[in-house]
Structures are given as C-alpha cells and as structure tokens.
Motif scaffolding. Structure first.
Motif, short mmCIF file in Angstrom:
data_model
loop_
_atom_site.label_atom_id
_atom_site.label_comp_id
_atom_site.label_asym_id
_atom_site.label_seq_id
_atom_site.Cartn_x
_atom_site.Cartn_y
_atom_site.Cartn_z
N TYR A 196 -4.15 4.33 -7.09
CA TYR A 196 -4.00 4.93 -5.77
C TYR A 196 -2.54 5.36 -5.54
O TYR A 196 -2.28 6.47 -5.06
CB TYR A 196 -4.41 3.92 -4.70
CG TYR A 196 -4.16 4.42 -3.30
CD1 TYR A 196 -5.10 5.21 -2.65
CD2 TYR A 196 -2.97 4.11 -2.64
CE1 TYR A 196 -4.84 5.68 -1.36
CE2 TYR A 196 -2.72 4.58 -1.37
CZ TYR A 196 -3.66 5.37 -0.73
OH TYR A 196 -3.41 5.85 0.52
N TYR B 231 -7.05 9.08 -6.95
CA TYR B 231 -7.94 8.40 -6.01
C TYR B 231 -9.31 8.10 -6.60
O TYR B 231 -9.92 7.07 -6.29
CB TYR B 231 -8.07 9.22 -4.73
CG TYR B 231 -6.73 9.48 -4.07
CD1 TYR B 231 -5.85 8.42 -3.82
CD2 TYR B 231 -6.34 10.76 -3.69
CE1 TYR B 231 -4.61 8.65 -3.22
CE2 TYR B 231 -5.11 10.99 -3.10
CZ TYR B 231 -4.26 9.93 -2.86
OH TYR B 231 -3.03 10.15 -2.28
N ALA C 156 -8.99 5.05 -8.60
CA ALA C 156 -8.77 3.91 -7.71
C ALA C 156 -10.09 3.41 -7.14
O ALA C 156 -10.39 2.21 -7.17
CB ALA C 156 -7.82 4.30 -6.58
N GLY D 199 -4.10 1.77 -0.52
CA GLY D 199 -3.64 1.05 -1.71
C GLY D 199 -2.71 -0.08 -1.37
O GLY D 199 -2.77 -1.15 -1.95
#
Length: 797
Positions: free
Chosen positions: A737, A742, A745, A794
């Motif tokens: 992140y 993303y 993540a 995050g």
C-alpha cells in the motif's frame, strides 16, 4: 639508576632479540645498540637475568642499584628483602604492635620512578585491587607512602616457591600441572571480571605453597582494563604497569603501547602454559592451544582466560579442543575416544542394551556379586546417557548444521535414561536427569528461543513427559532444592511454550509465577537457580506485554533487574545471568516504547545492545549469544523507526538481519534461525519502504513470507506459526500500500483475513488478534471491495 624511557626501550629491543636465532643475536645487537653503550648494557643485563631465571615478584630486571630499606612501615617491622626488580623491592614484614602475629610482603616502588600523575593513578589502582579477594590471588591489605615519598603496598605473604622452581623441586605429574594452570586461569579471569589486567604474568609472579596452592602475586603493577574506567586513553602513561614487563612473557602489543586489554594476560598465560606443561611429541591439540593463546594478533587469542582454561580442561578430559580446527568429524572422534565401550554398545542396538540392563537389575536380588555387576552396568548406562545429553550435546550445539544431530543425541540419551528412571528403585538424581533430558529435547524440537526444529506439538508432549517423571519426586521430596530447581525449570519451559507457541497467555503467566514461587528462598543459591528465577520474572513480564498491559510489564521487568542487581557481583558477571539481563533490558525497552517513553526506550535498548555485543565478543561462536544480539538490534530498529530516525533504523536492522542470516545459513534445519530471519527482515522491509526503496522492500517481504511458510510446514500447522505468518502477510500488505500497489495490498490483506478467520473458528486467536481481524475485515469491506483503498488505510493497518 636507569630511567624508565631507557628501560622500556631496552625491554622492547630485548623482546625482538628473543625472536632471533641464538647464533645471530650478538651481531644483531651490535647493529642496533653498539653506539649506545648504556642501552647495550641494559640489554645485556636483561640477557643475563633471563638466563638465570631470576626475575620474580613483578621485576622486569634485577636492578644494580640498592635502595635503602626503612626499618618499619606502619605496624610492620621490615625483616628481610625477599625480591628486587625494575619496579622496586619486596620485603617481608612482621606485625610488631603485639596484638597478634602477622607476616606480610611489602613492595616499595623505586624512588623517583613515578611521576606525580603516575603516583595518583597508582593510588587509584591500589584502592581497586584491595577488593580483589580470590583463593588463588595474594590479597592486598594496605598501602601508602614512605617518608621519602615512594609508594608502597602491603600484601599477603605467601610462603611458597615461584612456579617453575616448585615444578623443578617437586616434579609434579602432568595432571597436577594442569590443575595449577586452570587455577591460575580462574584467578586471572576473576581479576578481569573486576576490570583488572595483571600485565606481568610470569612464572615468578605465581607462587605455589607447600600445599600445592597457586597464588598469583604482584598485582601492584596491574591496571584498570583499558576503556573500562571511563577515563579512556591518556597518552600511554596512565599506569605504573607501563613501566614493567618481563621479556618472553609480555604480549607483543606491550612493546608499542601501555594501553592493553585482557588479551595481554591471555598471551602471558599461553607462554606460562608452554613452560609449565611439557608437550608430548605430536600433541597437536596442546600445540594449538598454546598457539591460539599466544597469537600476535590480540583478536585471534582466546576471548577470556576462562575460555583458555576450559580448552586446557577439554584437552585433558578428551573433549574437543576449540583451538584445534580438525573438521566436522573431529567432535565425533573425540566422543568415541571417551566412550568407546558405550558407543560400541549403542551401535549394537539400544533395545539389547536396555534388555541386558533389566536382566542385570533383576539378578541384583539374587547375589552380592550380581548386585555389584548390575550396579556397574547401571552406572555405565547412566554415564553414556549423560554424555550424550549433556557433554556431547553442549559441544555439538556450537557446530554449524548440528540441530538434527542434537535431536539424535538427545533422543538416544533419553532412551537410556528413561529405561533407568522407569525402575522403581532408581535414585532421585537419575529421575531428575531424565526429566531435565526431556526438557532439553523439547527445546531442540520447538523451544522457540534458540536453534530448534519448529516441532511445537512434539515439544509439548516431551514437556508433559518431563512433568510425569517429576511428579513422584515432587510428592516424596517437595523441599529438596534439586527437585525445586528441576520443577521450576519445567514450569519455565512450559510457560515459554504456552506464550510463544500456543497463545495461552494466562496459563503462561501462571506458570512463570509458579516457577518463581518454587525457588523462593533458594533463588540466589547458585547461578542456575538465579538464572531460572530471573528468566521466570522476565517471562511473567512478557505475558503482560502480550496482553498490551505495558505498565505491568515495565514493573515486572524492573523487578527482574532489581533481583539481578541484588546478586553477589561474581554471580552477576556469569554469562547465564548476563544473558537473562540482556533479555530483560530488551523487553524493558519495548515496554517503555509502548508507553511512549521513547528516551527511556532508546537508553535501555542501547544498554541491551552493548551488553549483547560484550557477550558475543567473549564467545563469538555461540549461536545463542548471536541470536540475542540480533534481537536487541531488531527492536532498537523498531524504536528508531517509530521515532522517524530512518537512517539509525536502517543501520540497526541491517546488522540484525546479517546476524539472523548467519544463523539461518549455518543450519538449514534450524527453525529458530529461520524465524529470526523472518522477523528481522520484516522490519527491514518496512524501513526500506520508509526510505522510498519500495522495489527492495517488496523483494525482502517476499523472503519473509517464504520463511514463514516454511516455518508453518515444519510446525505442522501449529497455531502459533500460522498466526505469525498471518501477521507478516498483513505487514506485507501495508508495504504494498505504501508503495502505491493497491491491488497487491488488498490481495495480501484478504489472505491474512482468511487465515485469522480459520484460527478464530478453531479457538486459536487471541483477543488482540480478534480485534485486528475485525478491523481488517472492515477495511476490506469499505475499501478493497469497492475500488482502490482509501488514503491512510495502510498506516492504520
């Protein structure tokens, strides 16, 4: 009378002269000193003194100048001169006040030899030496200055002979010589632990009494170990020790500097050993010991006098000699050499040996002869088991790649011990040995704190077996200190397994407290009970940390520190106690950190790192010490990262990872090394992300997850290993992140949430992790299921 500069120069040249073949010495001497008659005269005097072996009681040389002796000093009447040298003269004195008879040795430093600064330093050193009480060190009683201004010291009078003279007259056996040398090493080690370097260890400065007791004398030229007194380098003239050394025994660095370390004494001990014990032809192990002790590079010598003495003892007993590097099979050959009969019997078949033992025990009731034979076999089997479980086990533990070998040794030894312990008439000591053996094997299979195989379930079963063996002794001998110590050790290991492997925090706390209660009143009786007690306090404190009650954790760790501080100084200085203290300091730093006491956290963690560096320097081959240093560096990096000290965090974590990688690579079967590599590398990945080095961060993170998957495999899906992997995957998602990836993540967080969910269903998730799972699911629902994660996600995770 020669001045000190001339004398030091003469001694330095004489030391070089000793390295030159005898036929070439006169020519060499003519080249370097022919135009300086006074210097040449001093060197010749040194040669004469060396040939006559007349150097004693701290003398560098016998002075040609006679000092006038006072009639009395303090309460003592001077009786006679008993020694004389470059530093001054030694007299025998007798107390003349009439209240009691007492003979002493009085050393008077030559008038004018010391500057005002040196006199001041001499007095400080004398105060420190006054507390040096050891059975193999002549005691220092008093000191002062005579009317002429020369400093003096009053010492214990030793009615004995210089070491080599005693050897010549008594012709002791090799074993007696070896015992004397080990006693000398013990005395030197004691001095070193009290920050004293002797600086002139020679045969003349070791007297042997009529009873054969070695007494180290002439600490009057000793000094505080360099760098230990807080004053640092003062230009090379800070100690009276810089004015006196004995050629042939002084370390090479003494020729160029007065700022020397304990390694200088190690060199002198090696030279002493070489003169004391005649080596047999072809005895390569003994030669290796001498060569390591007398290496020209101080860093290549034994790290401590204790290590030198231990290697001499190992040589004597047939154990592997650390200085003798003879390959991986060397330890096995030494073991077989010590236990030829036992190894042969073991190779035939364990069941046959146990069966023979059982038959012998049955026949024990039939006749006196049979009873004696059975007892012999019993003790022989016990000896084999103990050798495998303790002697060989400890030696093998230091060998890279030996975790599986340790398991084999422990299992084989336990098979013997369990057969013995199963007998209803087995002595208490045998039962305790068997229980301790099971605890040892449990640590190898899944102890969690050192090199181990990651088999947590098997480790739990072994601890349960140890508990069953101890149940009888606990009922029959509840107050026996040996039973209490063994029980406390078992409780301590059970607490560690429940805390670190099984997520049973409350049970771990209960067991850690019970271990402390078991040792109440005897915790200070020996180093092992003190170690167990202090570790139990540390374990209790750590359970509060796992519950995030850092106020209680801090209080308990401070209690552990106070306990260690209450121990006798000699006990505090022992390696096992220092190891516990380093762990307490590390965890105390964690508690301060989580209570936002960041200055205290950094201060305590710096102490932990420094203490662990000291331990590793003393024994760099011990993997347990390297592990503790890596852990201290790792958590210090965590604190620096929180304080946004990114460069300090990078330096600390890179060093931690390097040590962890060494442990991982030295033994691929060691789950403990792999686990340490995973946790340190996880922080390294975060630090790299903080520095914007995301590609490197991802690569390190991949290694972390690979390590955790292997740990889960080794642990056969044990909840503790699985939970740790889920934690690492969650952190990995945060790394992605922060780097702007993303999709990766969200993928990592989904995987972590799924693992936490399975643990929750099986009842293996702590309250802390249940909260983390709820938060993670909430983040996933709000952000990852409907487009890119929102800003700040995050960091919150």
């Amino acid at each position: 009378m020669p001045d000190s500069t001339l004398e030091r120069e003469a001694i330095g040249l004489f030391e070089q002269l000793l390295e030159i073949p005898e036929p070439e010495r006169d020519a060499w001497l003519a080249r370097v000193a022919a135009e300086r008659p006074e210097l040449l005269s001093r060197i010749q005097a040194l040669r004469d003194a060396d040939r006559l072996a007349a150097m004693r009681t701290g003398a560098a040389v016998d002075s040609l100048d006679e000092e006038e002796a006072p009639e009395r000093i303090g309460a003592y009447r001077i009786v006679e001169r008993i020694g004389r040298g470059g530093m001054g003269s030694i007299y025998r004195g007798e107390r003349e006040t009439g209240d009691f008879a007492h003979a002493v040795a009085i050393k008077i430093i030559k008038p004018g030899l010391l500057s005002e600064a040196l006199v001041d330093r001499f007095q400080r050193e004398r105060q420190l030496l006054a507390g040096l009480t050891h059975p193999n060190i002549a005691s220092l009683y008093d000191g002062g200055e005579i009317e002429a201004g020369s400093p003096y010291i009053i010492m214990e009078y030793v009615d004995g002979l210089p070491l080599l003279q005693w050897v010549d007259e008594r012709q002791p056996s090799r074993d007696e010589r070896r015992r004397l040398f080990e006693d000398i090493c013990g005395a030197v080690a004691f001095a070193h632990r009290n920050l004293i370097v002797h600086r002139d260890l020679t045969p003349s400065n070791v007297l042997v009494t009529r009873d054969g007791v070695a007494k180290l004398i002439d600490f009057g030229i000793a000094k505080i170990a360099d760098g230990e007194d807080g004053r640092g380098d003062d230009g090379g003239s800070a100690s009276v020790g810089g004015l006196s050394l004995t050629p042939g025994f002084a370390a090479p660095e003494r020729m160029t500097s007065t700022n020397v370390t304990t390694a200088a004494d190690t060199y002198s001990l090696g030279k002493l050993l070489e003169r004391l014990i005649p080596a047999s032809p072809g005895d390569r192990e003994f030669r290796a010991i001498v060569e390591r002790a007398t290496a020209r590079d101080p860093a290549a010598r034994y790290p401590t006098a204790e290590a030198l003495g231990a290697d001499v003892n190992a040589w004597h007993r047939g154990f592997p000699v650390a200085a003798f590097n003879a390959g991986k099979l060397y330890g096995a050959r030494k073991f077989i050499g010590r236990h030829r009969l036992g190894v042969a019997a073991a190779s035939l078949a364990l069941l046959m040996l146990v069966g023979a033992l059982t038959a012998a025990l049955v026949s024990n009731a039939r006749a006196l002869e049979a009873r004696a034979e059975a007892e012999g076999r019993f003790q022989e089997t016990r000896s084999i088991a103990k050798a495998m479980l303790f002697d060989a086990f400890d030696q093998v533990s230091r060998v890279p790649g030996s975790t599986a070998a340790r398991e084999t040794l422990a299992k084989t030894g336990l098979a013997y011990l369990e057969a013995l312990a199963a007998d209803g008439d087995a002595p208490l000591d045998v039962r305790l040995e068997a229980a301790t053996g099971f605890i040892r094997l449990a640590k190898v299979l899944g102890g969690g704190e050192a090199s181990q195989l990651g088999q947590y379930k098997n480790a739990d079963a072994l601890l349960a077996r140890a508990e069953s063996i101890l149940s009888g002794p606990r009922q029959r001998y509840p107050d026996d200190p040996r039973v209490r110590q063994a029980t406390a050790l078992l409780l301590l290991e059970q607490a560690a397994a429940n805390l670190y492997n099984n997520n049973e925090i409350a049970l771990a706390r209960k067991q850690a407290i019970a271990a402390q209660q078991m040792l109440a009143g005897i915790a200070e009786s020996n180093v092992e009970t003190a170690r167990i007690y202090a570790t139990a306090v540390q374990g209790e404190a750590d359970t509060y940390g796992w519950d995030e009650d850092y106020t209680k954790a801090r209080a308990a760790h401070l209690r552990g520190e106070a306990f260690i501080a209450s121990l006798p100084p000699a006990m505090q200085a022992q390696q096992p106690i220092l190891m516990v203290r380093s762990a307490i300091l590390r965890l105390l730093g964690e508690a301060h950190h989580n209570l936002d006491q960041h200055d205290d956290a950094r201060r305590v963690l710096d102490q932990a790192v420094a203490l662990n560096r000291q331990l590793v320097r003393a024994d760099p081959d011990d993997p347990a010490l390297v592990r503790k240093l890596a852990i201290a560096l790792w958590y210090r990096a965590v604190v620096h990262r929180t304080d946004e000290r990114d460069e300090l965090a990078r330096q600390s974590i890179e060093e931690a990872v390097d040590f962890a990688r060494q442990l991982r690579d030295r033994d691929r079967n060691d789950a403990g090394g792999l686990q340490l590599f995973a946790i340190t590398s996880e922080v390294q990945a975060q630090v790299l992300g903080d520095l914007g080095r995301f590609r490197e961060s991802y690569a390190v993170s991949d290694q972390v997850i690979d390590a955790h998957r292997r740990l889960v495999e080794l642990a056969e899906d044990a909840p503790g290993a699985v939970r740790s992997m889920a934690d690492a995957i969650t952190t990995r998602g945060g790394n992605f992140y922060n780097g702007g990836d993303y999709a990766q993540a969200c993928g990592a967080w989904r995987e972590a949430a799924a693992i936490y969910g399975r643990l929750d269903k099986s009842g293996n998730l702590s309250e802390f992790h249940k909260t983390s799972l709820a938060d993670l699911r909430n983040y996933l629902a709000k952000s990852c299921e409907n487009g890119p994660p929102r800003a700040g996600l995050g960091e919150e995770i």
